[in-house]
Design an enzyme around this catalytic site. Structure first.
Site, PDB file in Angstrom:
ATOM      1  N   ASN A  37      -4.523   4.153  -7.187  1.00 45.03           N
ATOM      2  CA  ASN A  37      -5.344   5.372  -7.112  1.00 45.03           C
ATOM      3  C   ASN A  37      -5.726   5.860  -8.505  1.00 45.03           C
ATOM      4  O   ASN A  37      -4.950   5.779  -9.446  1.00 45.03           O
ATOM      5  CB  ASN A  37      -4.646   6.481  -6.306  1.00 45.03           C
ATOM      6  CG  ASN A  37      -3.269   6.858  -6.806  1.00 45.03           C
ATOM      7  OD1 ASN A  37      -2.528   6.024  -7.292  1.00 45.03           O
ATOM      8  ND2 ASN A  37      -2.938   8.123  -6.683  1.00 45.03           N
TER       9      ASN A  37
ATOM     10  N   GLU B 153      -7.431   9.182 -10.300  1.00 41.28           N
ATOM     11  CA  GLU B 153      -7.842  10.576 -10.088  1.00 41.28           C
ATOM     12  C   GLU B 153      -8.772  11.032 -11.198  1.00 41.28           C
ATOM     13  O   GLU B 153      -8.891  10.402 -12.246  1.00 41.28           O
ATOM     14  CB  GLU B 153      -6.590  11.459 -10.001  1.00 41.28           C
ATOM     15  CG  GLU B 153      -5.715  11.074  -8.803  1.00 41.28           C
ATOM     16  CD  GLU B 153      -4.496  11.955  -8.614  1.00 41.28           C
ATOM     17  OE1 GLU B 153      -4.203  12.801  -9.494  1.00 41.28           O
ATOM     18  OE2 GLU B 153      -3.829  11.787  -7.575  1.00 41.28           O
TER      19      GLU B 153
ATOM     20  N   CYS C 239      -8.853   6.369  -3.822  1.00 41.81           N
ATOM     21  CA  CYS C 239      -7.562   5.878  -3.328  1.00 41.81           C
ATOM     22  C   CYS C 239      -7.318   4.442  -3.798  1.00 41.81           C
ATOM     23  O   CYS C 239      -8.259   3.688  -4.069  1.00 41.81           O
ATOM     24  CB  CYS C 239      -7.550   5.871  -1.803  1.00 41.81           C
ATOM     25  SG  CYS C 239      -7.565   7.497  -1.027  1.00 41.81           S
TER      26      CYS C 239
ATOM     27  N   GLU D 167      -6.305   1.923  -1.979  1.00 43.60           N
ATOM     28  CA  GLU D 167      -6.796   0.919  -1.028  1.00 43.60           C
ATOM     29  C   GLU D 167      -8.262   0.598  -1.270  1.00 43.60           C
ATOM     30  O   GLU D 167      -8.675  -0.567  -1.272  1.00 43.60           O
ATOM     31  CB  GLU D 167      -6.639   1.420   0.416  1.00 43.60           C
ATOM     32  CG  GLU D 167      -5.208   1.701   0.836  1.00 43.60           C
ATOM     33  CD  GLU D 167      -4.775   3.128   0.580  1.00 43.60           C
ATOM     34  OE1 GLU D 167      -5.102   3.676  -0.492  1.00 43.60           O
ATOM     35  OE2 GLU D 167      -4.101   3.704   1.444  1.00 43.60           O
TER      36      GLU D 167
ATOM     37  N   CYS E 253      -5.250   6.763   4.230  1.00 41.22           N
ATOM     38  CA  CYS E 253      -6.068   7.885   4.709  1.00 41.22           C
ATOM     39  C   CYS E 253      -7.175   7.357   5.631  1.00 41.22           C
ATOM     40  O   CYS E 253      -7.458   6.155   5.693  1.00 41.22           O
ATOM     41  CB  CYS E 253      -6.664   8.666   3.538  1.00 41.22           C
ATOM     42  SG  CYS E 253      -8.113   7.905   2.792  1.00 41.22           S
TER      43      CYS E 253
ATOM     44  N   CYS F 177     -10.069   5.311   3.998  1.00 42.35           N
ATOM     45  CA  CYS F 177      -9.686   3.931   3.664  1.00 42.35           C
ATOM     46  C   CYS F 177      -9.596   3.076   4.920  1.00 42.35           C
ATOM     47  O   CYS F 177      -9.957   1.894   4.902  1.00 42.35           O
ATOM     48  CB  CYS F 177      -8.362   3.922   2.901  1.00 42.35           C
ATOM     49  SG  CYS F 177      -8.521   4.553   1.214  1.00 42.35           S
TER      50      CYS F 177
END
Ligand code: THU
Length: 165
Positions: free
Chosen positions: A70, A72, A81, A83, A120, A123
């Site tokens: 991930n 940010e 993310c 994934e 999530c 994803c």
């Protein structure tokens, strides 16, 4: 008023089967290697805001493993993310290869959480489309410390998949 002739409602149930393991050693060798790659990939997390480090690893049909973590950003929606970082990298670098499996691991400050890392919704949707592109199931391995879940296909974590293609 409604009468009985309109009463066609019936309840339906969706059953999902998945596999639970208590140690990475119980996984098939290729899945174990992928789970370990996801744990390694946590080191690439850039998470100065959440401090939640997530790693993901995608195994392609040629055996290559592509990692992601991930990322940010101060403009929160600009982050991504683990994934999707892994899948988009795999898609961009190996457009002709199928994604066979994805493993995910995560934890606060980079310490693997006890509970398996559950992806999530966004994803899952991206997984669904790469599975459709491949035309065969993509398995999803959620890694925790002492608890690992394997789902054989994306459908099992995203029932009633949206699919317009
Ligand atoms: N995150 C992932 O990398 N994958 C998920 O499936 C859920 C959340 C990241 C996004 C953000 O950087 C941090 O975890 C906290 O939400």
């Amino acid at each position: 008023m409604f009468t009985t002739q309109f009463r066609h409602m019936s309840d339906k149930t969706i059953n999902i089967t998945f596999h639970e393991y208590s140690s990475l050693k119980e996984l098939a060798p290729a899945d174990k290697a992928l789970a370990e790659a996801a744990i390694e990939a946590m080191q690439g997390a850039y998470a100065p805001y959440s401090h939640f480090h997530v790693g993901a690893a995608v195994r392609l049909s040629n055996g290559v493993v592509v990692k992601g973590a991930n990322q940010e950003n101060a403009a929160f929606p600009s982050g991504l993310c683990a994934e999707r970082t892994a899948m988009f990298s795999a898609g961009a670098n190996y457009p002709d290869k199928d994604m066979e499996s994805i493993a995910i691991a995560g934890g606060v400050h980079g310490r693997l959480a006890k509970a398996p890392a559950t992806p999530c919704g966004a994803c899952r949707q991206v997984m669904a489309q790469y599975q459709t592109k491949a035309g065969k199931p993509m398995s999803v391995i959620m890694v925790g410390d002492g608890c690992i879940w394997k789902f054989d296909r994306v459908d099992d974590i995203l029932p009633l998949i949206f699919d317009s293609i």
